[in-house]
Design a protein around this motif. Structure first.
Motif, mmCIF file in Angstrom:
data_model
loop_
_atom_site.group_PDB
_atom_site.id
_atom_site.type_symbol
_atom_site.label_atom_id
_atom_site.label_comp_id
_atom_site.label_asym_id
_atom_site.label_seq_id
_atom_site.Cartn_x
_atom_site.Cartn_y
_atom_site.Cartn_z
ATOM 1 N N TYR A 83 -39.853 -46.432 37.629
ATOM 2 C CA TYR A 83 -41.051 -45.894 38.185
ATOM 3 C C TYR A 83 -42.155 -46.364 37.455
ATOM 4 N N GLN A 85 -42.419 -49.307 36.090
ATOM 5 C CA GLN A 85 -42.478 -50.695 36.510
ATOM 6 C C GLN A 85 -43.144 -50.965 37.935
ATOM 7 N N GLU A 86 -42.940 -49.973 38.838
ATOM 8 C CA GLU A 86 -43.182 -49.892 40.213
ATOM 9 C C GLU A 86 -44.654 -49.648 40.018
ATOM 10 N N TRP A 89 -46.564 -52.909 38.921
ATOM 11 C CA TRP A 89 -46.184 -53.744 40.224
ATOM 12 C C TRP A 89 -47.459 -53.383 41.188
ATOM 13 N N GLU A 90 -47.520 -52.258 41.573
ATOM 14 C CA GLU A 90 -48.123 -51.875 42.773
ATOM 15 C C GLU A 90 -49.722 -52.109 42.387
ATOM 16 N N PRO A 118 -39.982 -54.429 40.231
ATOM 17 C CA PRO A 118 -39.313 -53.053 39.805
ATOM 18 C C PRO A 118 -37.682 -53.283 40.153
ATOM 19 N N GLU A 215 -35.171 -51.534 48.364
ATOM 20 C CA GLU A 215 -36.206 -50.983 47.755
ATOM 21 C C GLU A 215 -37.220 -50.770 48.641
ATOM 22 N N PHE A 217 -41.446 -50.333 47.983
ATOM 23 C CA PHE A 217 -42.794 -50.410 47.113
ATOM 24 C C PHE A 217 -43.700 -51.194 47.833
ATOM 25 N N CYS A 220 -42.904 -55.321 48.964
ATOM 26 C CA CYS A 220 -41.648 -55.763 49.216
ATOM 27 C C CYS A 220 -41.058 -56.199 50.730
#
Length: 244
Positions: A83, A85-86, A89-90, A118, A215, A217, A220
């Protein structure tokens, strides 16, 4: 919430440098998909270290040896769950696509120069570290390759790592090998091989492509099967050959 057990770092004398590099253990333990993807609650050790117990002990020994030679290893990053890492990324995806107007596919390519998708980060495993020398005088971003090269503030520290890190089981992940693909050179990123090698082996046995396709996010939806296959081959597997 992750459980953290703090351990006293094991001491190490100057004689440690006389020993050969640690040979990765030959083992094939079971690691769940959730554990490999950073979604499991794993036990972490070491105050401000946050690694699996064996890796944390080895890190403590390396830090003590470095200190004896005039370097103060400072942990910039170690364990990161899915989470976190998510979130990284976002934030980057939004910055590139919305703030800078970069097209989604180009933004994704820019992100994966240094940041992982992620669920695929080695930092999910509790084995990998980003480190610098806390004694060096430095301004701005510290995780910049040039700062570890000749004339940079971490030049001496990088030389010390080149000569000593493998004695404690830590291997550079993303090397400056000219033909290597995937993530760019990261002279600060080291992995505790005795654990990370079997974890990567276990991860490779999973259907990574299917895991990523499931996934959800930001960005993706732009992943194609071809992109993901290239990402797995280049970014996950094209690393220091000693870690395969």
């Amino acid at each position: 919430m992750k459980r953290r057990t703090f351990i006293k770092k094991a001491s190490v004398t100057s004689l440690a440098c006389a020993f050969p590099p640690i040979i990765p253990k030959i083992s094939d333990p079971e690691y769940s998909v959730l554990e490999l993807m950073g979604k499991a609650d794993i036990e972490l050790f070491g105050e401000g270290v946050n690694l699996r117990e064996e890796a944390s002990i080895a890190y403590g020994k390396m830090a003590k040896a470095a200190y004896a030679d005039g370097f103060n290893i400072k942990m910039v990053s170690s364990y990161r769950d899915f989470y976190r890492q998510e979130g990284i990324w976002e934030r980057k995806y939004l910055r590139y696509t919305e703030d800078q107007g970069i097209q989604p596919l180009d933004a994704i390519e820019k992100i994966i120069e240094y940041s992982t998708i992620p669920g695929t980060s080695r930092h999910h495993w509790g084995t990998d570290i980003d480190i610098i020398d806390g004694y060096a005088k430095v301004s701005g971003d510290v995780l910049v390759p040039e700062k570890f090269e000749a004339g940079g503030p971490f030049e001496g520290f990088k030389q010390w790592l080149d000569e000593n890190s493998e004695r404690f089981g830590f291997y550079l992940v993303y090397t400056d090998e000219p033909k290597r693909r995937g993530f760019k050179y990261e002279p600060w990123h080291y992995s505790y091989a005795p654990i990370s090698i079997p974890m990567l082996t276990a991860f490779r046995k999973k259907n990574i492509l299917r895991l990523l396709e499931n996934e959800d996010f930001l960005g993706c939806e732009h992943f194609t099967t071809g992109f993901l296959k290239s990402y797995i081959q280049d970014n996950i597997l094209d690393i220091n050959q000693d870690l395969l």
